[in-house]
Design an enzyme around this catalytic site. Structure first.
Site, PDB file in Angstrom:
ATOM      1  N   ASP A   1       0.853  -1.192   0.000  1.00 24.44           N
ATOM      2  CA  ASP A   1       0.000   0.000   0.000  1.00 24.44           C
ATOM      3  C   ASP A   1       0.890   1.244   0.000  1.00 24.44           C
ATOM      4  O   ASP A   1       2.001   1.205  -0.536  1.00 24.44           O
ATOM      5  CB  ASP A   1      -0.924  -0.046   1.239  1.00 24.44           C
ATOM      6  CG  ASP A   1      -2.256   0.647   0.997  1.00 24.44           C
ATOM      7  OD1 ASP A   1      -2.252   1.882   0.866  1.00 24.44           O
ATOM      8  OD2 ASP A   1      -3.294  -0.032   0.928  1.00 24.44           O
TER       9      ASP A   1
ATOM     10  N   ASP B   1       0.380   2.677  18.046  1.00 24.65           N
ATOM     11  CA  ASP B   1      -0.292   1.380  18.065  1.00 24.65           C
ATOM     12  C   ASP B   1       0.583   0.268  17.481  1.00 24.65           C
ATOM     13  O   ASP B   1       0.233  -0.912  17.587  1.00 24.65           O
ATOM     14  CB  ASP B   1      -1.624   1.449  17.308  1.00 24.65           C
ATOM     15  CG  ASP B   1      -2.671   2.248  18.080  1.00 24.65           C
ATOM     16  OD1 ASP B   1      -2.381   2.629  19.239  1.00 24.65           O
ATOM     17  OD2 ASP B   1      -3.752   2.500  17.520  1.00 24.65           O
TER      18      ASP B   1
ATOM     19  N   LEU C   1      -3.619  -5.716  11.000  1.00 22.00           N
ATOM     20  CA  LEU C   1      -2.561  -6.113  11.934  1.00 22.00           C
ATOM     21  C   LEU C   1      -2.518  -5.304  13.225  1.00 22.00           C
ATOM     22  O   LEU C   1      -1.617  -5.502  14.045  1.00 22.00           O
ATOM     23  CB  LEU C   1      -1.207  -5.990  11.215  1.00 22.00           C
ATOM     24  CG  LEU C   1      -1.027  -6.946  10.030  1.00 22.00           C
ATOM     25  CD1 LEU C   1       0.074  -6.459   9.096  1.00 22.00           C
ATOM     26  CD2 LEU C   1      -0.750  -8.340  10.521  1.00 22.00           C
TER      27      LEU C   1
ATOM     28  N   THR D   1      -5.086  -4.488  22.115  1.00 18.65           N
ATOM     29  CA  THR D   1      -5.497  -3.470  23.074  1.00 18.65           C
ATOM     30  C   THR D   1      -4.746  -2.173  22.797  1.00 18.65           C
ATOM     31  O   THR D   1      -3.659  -1.957  23.320  1.00 18.65           O
ATOM     32  CB  THR D   1      -5.170  -3.930  24.520  1.00 18.65           C
ATOM     33  OG1 THR D   1      -5.491  -5.309  24.644  1.00 18.65           O
ATOM     34  CG2 THR D   1      -5.965  -3.141  25.525  1.00 18.65           C
TER      35      THR D   1
ATOM     36  N   ASN E   1     -14.274   0.290  -6.147  1.00 27.08           N
ATOM     37  CA  ASN E   1     -15.310   1.196  -5.642  1.00 27.08           C
ATOM     38  C   ASN E   1     -16.066   1.883  -6.769  1.00 27.08           C
ATOM     39  O   ASN E   1     -16.547   2.990  -6.608  1.00 27.08           O
ATOM     40  CB  ASN E   1     -14.660   2.264  -4.751  1.00 27.08           C
ATOM     41  CG  ASN E   1     -13.888   1.675  -3.598  1.00 27.08           C
ATOM     42  OD1 ASN E   1     -14.258   0.624  -3.071  1.00 27.08           O
ATOM     43  ND2 ASN E   1     -12.810   2.331  -3.206  1.00 27.08           N
TER      44      ASN E   1
ATOM     45  N   ALA F   1      -7.853  -7.421  -8.873  1.00 25.64           N
ATOM     46  CA  ALA F   1      -8.771  -8.317  -8.163  1.00 25.64           C
ATOM     47  C   ALA F   1      -9.522  -9.224  -9.135  1.00 25.64           C
ATOM     48  O   ALA F   1     -10.042 -10.264  -8.739  1.00 25.64           O
ATOM     49  CB  ALA F   1      -9.754  -7.505  -7.335  1.00 25.64           C
TER      50      ALA F   1
END
Lengths: 84, 433
Positions: free
Chosen positions: B180, B189, B222, B226, B308, B324
């Site tokens: 990406d 995080d 991923l 928490t 989309n 895809a």
């Protein structure tokens, strides 16, 4: 006076399964037709490079070449778009 | 991109049908086959009988087929009415999950008999059979009670709808590559997580995300179990993070870099590659198709966004774009929190065998990580549905040891069936083990 040659085209060359272990040999054959290698991808059996547009059909005829396709691109929506 | 070499894609079907059984329900499924289509077990050859040489499809009798016990499916030559009768029986609570015409694929080298064709033939004309099976409720909303999910203080709606919230698996020991715009490598995080990253953008050394899209997608696939603040949004919190920056900070990327990223992920033995990217091109590409197949052979499953380009509210259903639309790549459609097909989510309207939507994931109002200082963001798209599937694929890979085509089958056969057209959501909503 001849006009200047057209710009090289970026292409993606896909090898036949039976030739996956012969990538260096096929690269040499591609180069003999003016193909310039940008990236050899041994895991997927694909070679990216540039070539004169009129040489594409000759590349296609090299034994072991499954397909020669123009390299495309993708473009995401801008990051502030609601739909990504 | 227009291929220089025309692709020999065919919309034909073989006259055979792929019958997929529910997990562990083979004997009941065979009973149904006998009842509905008159196919007895004696008419089915067992793939095991062919041993290493693989199944020779030419040996299949005019009426009958091959049973692939390990895959939980059979490829059967039968008349359409018989297939229709079996399709009537198929469904979520039936021993038979689906019956689909087997598509004719263009020449791909077949290895060991069973190739993708028998897994990936699912893609196309199933619509016809499905609608037959649905009868009457073919168009418009069915009277299904919409399960409405919503974000809670501790969880995103997507993790609940996919049952990730209930799973004991975290993708531990499984490498997941996200191809990406990169990742915000300083995002709190992901602090303390082992991250292997590489840029495939010419002139760009780092996989740092200067756009946002990649950080959001990586977060969904991923992100942590928490987070220090806010609700949980990540699926495979224990998986190893591989970040390939194949899209620039302007959100663009060339096929070469994307293919190189796939090659890198395969070389690094990542069982999953998540690609929330695509071009609105209807034709398939030999390079992606072949790369996807070689990836599966190497034990890597590639999951990509269907696209989309639909505007369903205006009657436009769009089409599944490249890559895809490759048979060897799992195409993901998007659902909203009421499990309705998202307005923008592309449908398989091209009807070429293999180009359809395979599975669906949460893709509307998805909360995930975003580059600092923003930290978190809520966006929508088939791009957001895709990493849900990739992350859940890692959970299945950990839970079952399945890789490649077997992992593909695990994801598909365990999806939650919904009363929506196969052309929109494939086998249904992805579910965690």
């Amino acid at each position: 006076m001849s006009s200047p040659p057209p710009a090289d085209l970026e292409v993606v060359v896909t090898l036949d399964d039976a030739y996956l272990d012969q990538m260096p040999t096929i690269v040499m054959k591609l180069e003999a037709h003016g193909f310039k290698v940008l990236q050899s991808m041994t895991g997927i059996g694909v070679i990216a490079g540039t070539v004169q547009p009129d040489a594409c059909s000759r590349l296609q005829n090299i034994p072991g070449v499954k397909a020669v396709e123009a390299s495309g691109s993708v473009q995401l929506a801008p990051p502030d778009s609601e739909i990504q | 991109m227009d291929p220089i070499t025309p692709i020999q894609a065919s919309t034909e079907t073989t006259g055979r049908f792929i019958v997929t059984f529910s997990e562990g329900a083979q004997s009941q499924a065979l009973t149904s086959l006998k009842k509905c289509a008159g196919i007895t077990k004696s008419q089915l050859m067992n793939s095991a009988d062919f041993r290493e040489s693989g199944v020779d499809m030419a040996q299949i009798p005019a009426t009958g087929g091959v049973l692939f016990e390990h895959l939980g499916l059979a490829v059967i030559a039968m008349e359409s009415p018989a297939a229709g009768a079996v399709a009537q029986e198929a469904g979520e609570n039936s021993a038979i999950v689906a019956v689909e015409p087997e598509g004719i694929m263009y020449a791909l080298h077949e290895e060991k008999g069973l190739s993708l064709e028998y897994l990936r033939g699912f893609k196309d004309a199933a619509v016809g059979l499905y609608e037959k099976a649905e009868q009457g409720g073919a168009e418009g909303e069915l009277a299904e009670i919409a399960a409405a999910f919503s974000d809670s203080a501790s969880l995103t709606w997507g993790l609940e709808a996919t049952r990730v919230s209930l799973s004991r698996f975290t993708g531990r020991g499984i490498r997941v590559a996200v191809l990406d715009t990169g990742l915000d490598l300083q995002h709190p995080d992901f602090a303390g997580r082992a991250i292997t990253s590489r840029s495939f953008i010419p002139g760009v050394a780092s996989a740092q995300d200067g756009q946002g899209h990649g950080t959001h997608c990586t977060g969904t696939a991923l992100g942590p179990r928490t987070p220090a603040q806010g609700r949980r949004y990540g699926v495979a919190s224990g998986a190893e993070v591989f970040i390939g920056k194949v899209l620039s900070d302007q959100g663009s990327g060339a096929d070469m870099g994307i293919l190189a990223g796939m090659d890198w992920a395969i070389a690094n033995q990542c069982p999953l590659i998540s690609m929330s990217l695509g071009a609105d091109v209807t034709t398939t590409s030999t390079a992606y198709e072949t790369a996807g197949q070689r990836a599966l052979s190497a034990g890597t499953l590639i999951v990509a966004a269907a696209g989309n380009n639909a505007r369903r509210s205006s009657g436009a259903f769009g089409f599944v774009g490249r890559p895809a639309n490759s048979r060897s790549i799992m195409a993901v459609g998007a659902l909203d929190s009421s499990l309705r097909v998202a307005n923008f989510s592309a449908r398989d309207t091209v009807r070429s065998a293999g180009t359809a939507v395979d599975i669906a994931g949460p893709g509307v109002a998805v909360y995930s990580s975003w580059p600092l200082p923003v930290r978190n963001n809520v966006i929508s798209g088939t791009s957001m549905a895709t990493p849900h599937v990739a992350g859940i694929g890692a959970l299945w890979a950990e839970a079952t040891g399945a890789r490649g085509a077997m992992l593909y089958q695990r994801l598909i056969s365990n999806a939650r069936s919904l009363s929506r057209p196969v052309a929109d959501i494939g086998r249904g909503l992805v579910q965690a083990p």
